[in-house]
Design a protein around this motif. Sequence first.
Motif, short mmCIF file in Angstrom:
data_model
loop_
_atom_site.label_atom_id
_atom_site.label_comp_id
_atom_site.label_asym_id
_atom_site.label_seq_id
_atom_site.Cartn_x
_atom_site.Cartn_y
_atom_site.Cartn_z
N GLY A 97 -7.08 -24.35 94.95
CA GLY A 97 -6.06 -23.47 95.51
C GLY A 97 -6.26 -22.04 95.06
N THR A 98 -6.57 -21.88 93.78
CA THR A 98 -6.80 -20.53 93.23
C THR A 98 -7.90 -19.81 94.01
N VAL A 101 -6.67 -18.87 97.48
CA VAL A 101 -5.75 -17.72 97.49
C VAL A 101 -6.55 -16.44 97.27
N TYR A 124 4.12 -18.89 92.40
CA TYR A 124 2.92 -19.32 91.67
C TYR A 124 1.78 -19.42 92.67
N HIS A 125 0.65 -18.77 92.35
CA HIS A 125 -0.48 -18.80 93.27
C HIS A 125 -1.80 -19.15 92.60
N GLY A 126 -1.81 -19.46 91.30
CA GLY A 126 -3.07 -19.85 90.68
C GLY A 126 -3.29 -19.23 89.32
N GLU A 197 4.95 -18.61 99.34
CA GLU A 197 5.02 -20.07 99.51
C GLU A 197 6.26 -20.35 100.36
N VAL A 202 5.71 -24.57 91.93
CA VAL A 202 5.88 -24.44 90.48
C VAL A 202 7.25 -23.81 90.18
N ASP A 230 1.14 -19.41 101.69
CA ASP A 230 0.44 -20.28 100.73
C ASP A 230 1.04 -21.68 100.86
N GLN A 233 1.19 -26.43 98.49
CA GLN A 233 2.06 -27.57 98.21
C GLN A 233 2.78 -28.08 99.46
N LYS A 260 -4.78 -29.04 97.58
CA LYS A 260 -4.09 -30.25 97.14
C LYS A 260 -4.20 -31.43 98.13
C1 PLP Z 1 1.36 -22.67 95.86
C2 PLP Z 1 0.14 -22.78 95.02
N1 PLP Z 1 -0.89 -21.95 95.24
C3 PLP Z 1 -2.02 -22.02 94.53
C4 PLP Z 1 -2.17 -22.97 93.53
C5 PLP Z 1 -3.44 -23.02 92.73
O1 PLP Z 1 -4.13 -24.18 93.03
P1 PLP Z 1 -5.24 -24.78 92.03
O2 PLP Z 1 -4.52 -25.28 90.82
O3 PLP Z 1 -5.91 -25.85 92.86
O4 PLP Z 1 -6.19 -23.67 91.72
C6 PLP Z 1 -1.14 -23.87 93.27
C7 PLP Z 1 -1.27 -24.89 92.21
O5 PLP Z 1 -0.34 -25.55 91.82
C8 PLP Z 1 0.05 -23.77 94.02
O6 PLP Z 1 1.08 -24.59 93.81
#
Ligand code: PLP
Length: 415
Positions: A97-98, A101, A124-126, A197, A202, A230, A233, A260
């Motif tokens: 996800g990181t 993003v 939360y984005h990573g 999101e 998170v 995003d 989730q 995910k």
């Molecule tokens: C909305 C959102 N974006 C990005 C991420 C980052 O994903 P990753 O942990 O696979 O890098 C997460 C992880 O929980 C998330 O919930």
Amino acid sequence: MPKWQALYYDEPIAIDHGEGRYVWDAEGKRYLDFFGGILTTISGHGVPEVVEAIRDQASKLLHSSTLYLIPNAIELAEQIASLSPIPNAKVFFATSGTEAVEAALMLATSARRSNQVLALRNSYHGRSFATVAVTGNRGWSATGLSPFQVAFVQNGYRYRSPFRDLPDDAFITACAEDLRNIIETGTAGDIACLIAEPIQGVGGFTVPPDGFFAAMKAVLDEYGILFIADEVQTGWGRTGEHFWGIEAHNVVPDAIVFAKGIGNGLSLAGVVAQPELMDSLPANSISTFGGNPLVTAGALANLRYILDHDLQGNAREVGGQLIQRLQALAGEAVAVGDVRGKGLMIGVELVEPGSTRPSAAAAGRVLEACREGGLLVGKGGLYGNVLRISPALSLTPAEADEGYAILESAIQGSG
Ligand SMILES: Cc1ncc(COP(=O)(O)O)c(C=O)c1O
């Protein structure tokens, strides 16, 4: 391993194997899994159709790189593009996800030639520099170093909003007007994008009223600001009523980030974007492992499983009933301040009795008691006081009953 990679429970557990909605720890104790590896095992553990596809592909070819055509990746990209609300979309595959993003932010800032970005409070984005920069939650912000100028805007989290007592329409208008005010007062104007999101993960499964993002996007459109959803989730039917969380708002984003659930545990993520935006990078860019033959074979089988078994419909049905029961429990249990969610993405916010003061201690006690009772749930929220319930979308009504009973007694005993 680093101490900042936190573990759940006073006595952490090691998960050894899983089947359906259950997992077993290394000592042989069985748990009903209401967190799904942080919303990842969306179809369930050990789904035979997915396992077979992975096994077949593993014996055929693991990796070739994107320098050569990967038929599984092409097929998956076509399917994801056609499932997305973005017309003529293009798909880029990454591994987490990181990373996805990061890619979306790179696209938007390159296309708009601006390093100014808007994000939601409590987001939360990573874990990387760029994604931490757009993360609005102190507990996950390990550094202030940032490639962007970021301004944080209202997130529609009614329970802890200054506008909490307004009816939906007025609440939405107040948040959208606040967005306009931040653009006018807290930025230099030429902003690249807003990343958001649809339901904060998170951040504690905070659900804005339907239509919230349409009002926000109407303001963005006045300034030519791109909108990135995003859906790491909220995607793949998790919210029950829609396949993508953003569809509750009747708005089409310029890009969607996914991860995910698509891999059901395999490392697969990506971006779906309108074609001009996707093609706007002025240099080569590659993810060596992104969309490799193995993960895309598993993801194709998983996506087929999600669609063929109408897991979205099941999330709506089984999740809807679970939300109702938890909301009824909220009326009795003094420690429960708020129950919210959609489909099988349900947040239970714990507070000090008779107040809205967050109680992380109560959340910790409930987590431990659930574990004792044989149930895994997650935790989140700005103050670590929100229980996160997000089992596989294949959860049966009997399993929902079993989980609810354990949760009920854990919550009743936590106050
Ligand atoms: C909305 C959102 N974006 C990005 C991420 C980052 O994903 P990753 O942990 O696979 O890098 C997460 C992880 O929980 C998330 O919930």
